[in-house]
Structures are given as C-alpha cells and as structure tokens.
Design an enzyme around this catalytic site. Sequence first.
Site, mmCIF file in Angstrom:
data_model
loop_
_atom_site.group_PDB
_atom_site.id
_atom_site.type_symbol
_atom_site.label_atom_id
_atom_site.label_comp_id
_atom_site.label_asym_id
_atom_site.label_seq_id
_atom_site.Cartn_x
_atom_site.Cartn_y
_atom_site.Cartn_z
ATOM 1 N N LYS A 75 -2.142 -27.723 -3.224
ATOM 2 C CA LYS A 75 -2.552 -26.344 -2.929
ATOM 3 C C LYS A 75 -3.538 -25.861 -3.998
ATOM 4 O O LYS A 75 -3.387 -26.211 -5.181
ATOM 5 C CB LYS A 75 -1.278 -25.492 -2.908
ATOM 6 C CG LYS A 75 -1.434 -24.061 -2.450
ATOM 7 C CD LYS A 75 -0.047 -23.410 -2.353
ATOM 8 C CE LYS A 75 -0.069 -21.965 -1.952
ATOM 9 N NZ LYS A 75 1.286 -21.378 -1.852
ATOM 10 N N SER A 150 2.286 -19.023 2.411
ATOM 11 C CA SER A 150 0.895 -19.128 2.036
ATOM 12 C C SER A 150 0.378 -20.555 1.886
ATOM 13 O O SER A 150 -0.827 -20.759 1.790
ATOM 14 C CB SER A 150 0.675 -18.389 0.715
ATOM 15 O OG SER A 150 1.424 -19.027 -0.317
ATOM 16 N N SER A 174 6.857 -19.755 0.951
ATOM 17 C CA SER A 174 5.533 -20.320 1.255
ATOM 18 C C SER A 174 5.456 -21.820 1.460
ATOM 19 O O SER A 174 4.417 -22.331 1.865
ATOM 20 C CB SER A 174 4.546 -19.943 0.160
ATOM 21 O OG SER A 174 4.084 -18.650 0.393
HETATM 22 N N1 GLN Z 1 5.041 -14.440 2.171
HETATM 23 C C1 GLN Z 1 5.602 -14.184 0.886
HETATM 24 C C2 GLN Z 1 4.702 -13.269 0.107
HETATM 25 O O1 GLN Z 1 3.683 -12.950 0.600
HETATM 26 C C3 GLN Z 1 5.856 -15.458 0.153
HETATM 27 C C4 GLN Z 1 4.661 -16.034 -0.470
HETATM 28 C C5 GLN Z 1 4.940 -17.257 -1.278
HETATM 29 O O2 GLN Z 1 6.027 -17.837 -1.189
HETATM 30 N N2 GLN Z 1 3.970 -17.629 -2.102
HETATM 31 O O3 GLN Z 1 4.988 -12.876 -0.972
#
Ligand code: GLN
Length: 485
Positions: A75, A150, A174
């Site tokens: 990532k 994400s 995510s």
């Molecule tokens: N969707 C969650 C957020 O926006 C988790 C994001 C993540 O795990 N990086 O915070």
Amino acid sequence: MGEVIDTAALVRSGSSSAADVMDACLKRINSRDKAVNALVSYDEDRARADAARIDKKRADGQTLGKLAGVPVVVKDNICTEFSRTTCGSKILESYVSQFNAFVVDQLIDADAVIVGKANLDEFAMGSSTEFSLHGGTLNPWDTQRVPGGSSGGPAVAVASRMVSASLGSDTGGSIRQPASFCGVVGLKPSYGRVSRYGLVAYGSSLDQIGPFATSVDDAALMLEVIAGHDDRDSTSVNEDVPVYTDALHQPIDGKRVGVCDACFAEGLSDDVRLSVESSIEKMRDAGCEIVPIALPHMKYAIASYYMIAMAEASSNLARFDGVHYGYRAAEPRDLADMYATSRGEGFGAEVKRRIMMGTYALSSGYYDAYYLKALKVRRLIKVDFDAAYQRCDVIALPVAPTTAFAVGEKVEDPLAMYLSDMYTVFANLAGLCAISLPCGFDGSGLPIGWQLMGQPLGESTLLSMAHHYQSMTDYHLQAPELATK
Ligand code: GLN
C-alpha cells in the site's frame, strides 16, 4: 498449498526462475491494471533487476528466503526508498522516503520482490478507495462497484491475481473490509505484532500492517515474515514470532466460537447474514462448540472509533506543513499563509474534515466531553472482549453489513460510509487480531466475507481455525473474470 508458498518453493529449488515468475507477473499487471487502477506506481526495470539478483544468489549457492522470487505490492502509505510514497495525497505527491519501512526490509530479506505500490484512500481515511489523488480503484468482480477501502489497491491486486500477496494497513477495517468486498483473505494482526516503523501514521493507537492473499496458508507465511520486534516502534511487542505456517495444522475440535446476536441484527443484508451463519454451522460440523457471548458496548464502537481516529489523525497530520515534506504553496504572503495554503491545497476534503473534527475534539473545553469520553468507551469495549474471551477462543461475525456498494453511492454521505466499518472497528479498539475470509456470493455474484476475531497475540489459533474453514470450502478459489485476461 497457497500460491505464495508454491512459488517460493519452486524458485528455491530452481524449478522456476525468479525472472520467469516476474515476467508472468508483469504481463498480468500490464493487461489487467488498466481496468481496475489498483497500482499507483510500478517499475518494471527495477522489479526485473531484483528478480535477476535473486536468481544470481541461488546460482552462487546461497539459500533463498521464505518468499523467494514472490512478487508482491504494498500500500502506498508504507515507505519505500526506491519509489514515491504518496499516501494518495497531493501533499505527498512527489515524496520519496529516505528509509524503508520495517515490513519492506523484512520482505526484501525474505527475497520477495516488491513490484510496486498500491492505491488507497488519502492517508488511509475511507472505506471505498474513491478518495485518492490517483483516482478510484474499481472492484474486479464488477467495475461499477467499489473495492472497499482504504486498502482497495492491495486487495484488488490480489483479487485480480496480478500478484499473489500484498500488504495493506488496517486502522478500523481497511484490510478486512476490502478483502471481503473483493473475495480474498485479509489479516489484521494484533496491535504491536507488526512494527509500524515506516507506515505513515493515521491513528497510531489503532494502525496495524497486515497481508492480503488468496489463501490462509499464504497469509500465515506473509505474517511470519513481517511480524517481529523492532526497537524503532515503541509499541512493537517483544515476543517471539510463532511459526504460523506450522500452527495452521493444530486441531480445532473442541475450540469455542463465540457468537454475539447483536452482530446479526438490523442493517445486515440477508445474503451476508445467511452466508456468515452457514460458515458458523460449518465450524460446528468440524467439531467446534458455538457459544453465545455478549458485547454490551458494541453500539458505541463506531462513535468511539471515529472520535479517537480523528483526534489522532489531526495530531499526526500536523507534520505536513509545507516545510518538512511534500507540497508547498507557490508565492505565499507570509509564513502563516504558507502553512495554511499548503495544507489547504494539499489535503483532500475528507482528510480536512477529519483534521477539523479531531482538532475540535482535542481542544480545551471539549477534550473531556469528546476525546476522553471516547477513550472511556474504548476501555469498556476492551472489558467486554476480555469477558467474552473467558468463554470462547475466537468470535465469529460479519465483516461488513453489505457486499460491495456502487461507485459514488456514499461519497456525499460520510456517515453512511463510516457505518460500513461497524463490525471491524472493535478489533482495532481492543488490539485484537482478526481475519476476513471469503464465504459466499450474493445474488449479483459479488463476494461475501466473514470475520473471525482472536485474542491479542492469538494469531496461531485464529489462523488454524481459518485454515480449517478453507479446507472445507472453495469460495477462495474463485476468481473474477478479469483474472483470466
Ligand atoms: N474506514 C475507516 C476510516 O476511514 C478505516 C480506515 C482504515 O482502517 N485505515 O477510518
């Protein structure tokens, strides 16, 4: 066996060359990535040179590592010195780190080849991989749908079989939610199991790096490589890393699977509920005991998570000031204007929303009412899990309330977007390990995932249960049509 394990064994024994493996991988990337936009950057020459170096090492008589010649992507919030680390943000558009993340060095030491960097929501804030400088990533099962987020890029790179493993980060879901939307395995390790050194921080008390793969065996091997103590991350756990690939074969009969009724209540789509329930039944058939558990503070988890994540983000993102890293506004009037304009132009709307809300929650006068309250709720949630694990070894629940939603569907509605994390944030709040496993398809042919949550540092048990589940099912073997092109 998983593809990662098989490829590494072939390269180690000399039956395949790393160069040939890389060649095939680059062909797949070149023919498939245009349709889904999973990768932010990749460098064919460097990848081929790395593969050639691994072949030379073998030719020179050296023993190759656990990931010999395996192409992977990471990532784009994981620092690499050989390419940009953009975090999907304009503010880091041209940023090149001066060091590798701990996990990157671990992969390189194990003789994996890092082919490229994968797309994400800006600074890992989001659940759909639509908020990125590089444009959105699309779901390979249906390109009208989001891949989740994400870590949408790393999930899609594996789901469309460009690479057989990748690394993402999980602050509130995510890794697990995109794994579920894309029909692959996603593992969030326990807090502290994997060093965060070189991961661009979002919510430091919640962030963990973990693998995507098509099978549990491969995810176990990836974890074995990236886990371990690191002095440069003060929260990294100083305990030996078990040989997870051996732990997979532990017997699971008599293991207790906790199920909380509240996780199957209103808001959960029928397709998801039925698939998760039938997966739990399979575990019962395999000799597990299913026990009811209660998580009384579950309904406060999303509110507590977003308050804490935003507060930590507002503090972590203060370093992007136009001076130390990345983008700087042209011709500012004075110093204050330089900060304000660089940040105003460099961050996207969702990141700004979170910085503002986080700053507000931390401001004197509101700190006790919001941030401190959220920390207290976090503690109560942790106590709920401590009590639950007196009665069970792992907890089974959905990953997300629905399958992949349509591109654009939740972009204008942050609250609806945040609610897609309702089943994943617990593991981050309580420091647990958790895995998302393919468990079926909905009426439109979209993958469904279910989740097993284990105790802190309980990865061996978690992985053995997940592995047994996969030995009884073949959902993880099915790939989208794109993977045949
Ligand atoms: N969707 C969650 C957020 O926006 C988790 C994001 C993540 O795990 N990086 O915070």
